[in-house]
Design a protein around this motif. Structure first.
Motif, PDB file in Angstrom:
ATOM      1  N   ASP A  68      44.517  39.892  43.189  1.00  0.00           N
ATOM      2  CA  ASP A  68      44.073  40.065  41.800  1.00  0.00           C
ATOM      3  C   ASP A  68      44.747  39.048  40.875  1.00  0.00           C
ATOM      4  OD1 ASP A  68      42.335  42.140  42.438  1.00  0.00           O
ATOM      5  OD2 ASP A  68      43.886  43.668  42.127  1.00  0.00           O
ATOM      6  N   TYR A  69      46.050  38.871  41.044  1.00  0.00           N
ATOM      7  CA  TYR A  69      46.772  37.886  40.225  1.00  0.00           C
ATOM      8  C   TYR A  69      46.254  36.478  40.525  1.00  0.00           C
ATOM      9  CZ  TYR A  69      50.541  35.336  37.967  1.00  0.00           C
ATOM     10  OH  TYR A  69      51.254  34.486  37.149  1.00  0.00           O
ATOM     11  N   TYR A  70      46.066  36.185  41.800  1.00  0.00           N
ATOM     12  CA  TYR A  70      45.595  34.858  42.203  1.00  0.00           C
ATOM     13  C   TYR A  70      44.255  34.542  41.552  1.00  0.00           C
ATOM     14  CZ  TYR A  70      44.162  31.039  45.297  1.00  0.00           C
ATOM     15  OH  TYR A  70      43.729  29.839  45.799  1.00  0.00           O
ATOM     16  N   LYS A  71      43.329  35.478  41.657  1.00  0.00           N
ATOM     17  CA  LYS A  71      41.987  35.272  41.104  1.00  0.00           C
ATOM     18  C   LYS A  71      41.998  35.258  39.574  1.00  0.00           C
ATOM     19  CE  LYS A  71      37.389  37.299  41.020  1.00  0.00           C
ATOM     20  NZ  LYS A  71      36.566  38.432  41.440  1.00  0.00           N
ATOM     21  N   GLY A  72      42.684  36.204  38.970  1.00  0.00           N
ATOM     22  CA  GLY A  72      42.617  36.370  37.521  1.00  0.00           C
ATOM     23  C   GLY A  72      43.539  35.480  36.715  1.00  0.00           C
ATOM     24  N   LEU A 126      45.056  29.103  35.544  1.00  0.00           N
ATOM     25  CA  LEU A 126      46.046  28.038  35.343  1.00  0.00           C
ATOM     26  C   LEU A 126      45.581  26.730  35.992  1.00  0.00           C
ATOM     27  CD1 LEU A 126      49.505  29.755  35.964  1.00  0.00           C
ATOM     28  CD2 LEU A 126      48.686  28.737  33.841  1.00  0.00           C
ATOM     29  N   VAL A 127      45.003  26.835  37.168  1.00  0.00           N
ATOM     30  CA  VAL A 127      44.473  25.643  37.842  1.00  0.00           C
ATOM     31  C   VAL A 127      43.447  24.971  36.945  1.00  0.00           C
ATOM     32  CG1 VAL A 127      43.081  24.831  39.793  1.00  0.00           C
ATOM     33  CG2 VAL A 127      44.952  26.450  40.182  1.00  0.00           C
ATOM     34  N   ARG A 128      42.503  25.758  36.437  1.00  0.00           N
ATOM     35  CA  ARG A 128      41.461  25.174  35.581  1.00  0.00           C
ATOM     36  C   ARG A 128      42.047  24.621  34.274  1.00  0.00           C
ATOM     37  NH1 ARG A 128      39.758  29.085  37.897  1.00  0.00           N
ATOM     38  NH2 ARG A 128      38.216  30.610  37.683  1.00  0.00           N
ATOM     39  N   LEU A 171      52.191  24.878  40.145  1.00  0.00           N
ATOM     40  CA  LEU A 171      53.112  25.037  41.269  1.00  0.00           C
ATOM     41  C   LEU A 171      54.194  26.068  40.962  1.00  0.00           C
ATOM     42  CD1 LEU A 171      53.462  21.281  42.271  1.00  0.00           C
ATOM     43  CD2 LEU A 171      52.070  23.034  43.398  1.00  0.00           C
ATOM     44  N   ALA A 172      54.681  26.082  39.741  1.00  0.00           N
ATOM     45  CA  ALA A 172      55.727  27.037  39.350  1.00  0.00           C
ATOM     46  C   ALA A 172      55.233  28.476  39.381  1.00  0.00           C
ATOM     47  CB  ALA A 172      56.248  26.683  37.951  1.00  0.00           C
ATOM     48  N   ASP A 173      53.924  28.670  39.305  1.00  0.00           N
ATOM     49  CA  ASP A 173      53.348  30.020  39.285  1.00  0.00           C
ATOM     50  C   ASP A 173      53.246  30.650  40.673  1.00  0.00           C
ATOM     51  OD1 ASP A 173      52.026  32.173  37.773  1.00  0.00           O
ATOM     52  OD2 ASP A 173      50.220  31.553  38.865  1.00  0.00           O
ATOM     53  N   ILE A 174      53.329  29.875  41.730  1.00  0.00           N
ATOM     54  CA  ILE A 174      53.107  30.390  43.085  1.00  0.00           C
ATOM     55  C   ILE A 174      53.956  31.624  43.410  1.00  0.00           C
ATOM     56  CG2 ILE A 174      53.300  29.842  45.560  1.00  0.00           C
ATOM     57  CD1 ILE A 174      52.331  26.977  44.788  1.00  0.00           C
TER      58      ILE A 174
END
Length: 102
Positions: free
Chosen positions: A20-24, A29-31, A82-85
């Protein structure tokens, strides 16, 4: 020549992944940080590794860039991504940088 970046998140013992965190959050952040340099981005959630086989990866993200220069610019802006991983996984991501063949 177009460049691709694939980020693979392997399933290993004692690893976790918050889909859920990855998708939401993470993909936003990537975009936000890399979007100006990308042609496209998509992420796939691992469901299976073949018939009757569990998936080997939690997820695989695929991003494409028009050329090496755009890819290099994206990587220069990737710090916050990268820091969000650690916010969604404790597995070590694998990366594949490639030349798009088709």
């Amino acid at each position: 020549m177009s460049i691709s970046l694939q980020v693979l998140y392997p399933i290993k013992p004692d690893t976790t992944f918050d889909q859920d965190y990855y998708k939401g959050t993470h993909m936003k952040l990537v975009r936000d940080h890399l979007g100006a340099f990308m042609v496209s981005a998509q992420a796939s959630k691992g469901l299976a590794g073949g018939p009757d086989a569990p998936p080997a990866f939690y997820a695989i993200a695929t991003m494409t860039f028009e050329n090496q220069e755009k890819f290099d610019q994206a990587m220069a802006a990737a710090g916050p991504v990268l820091a969000d991983i650690p916010n969604y996984t404790n597995t070590k991501p694998q990366m594949l940088i490639g030349e798009v063949l088709d």
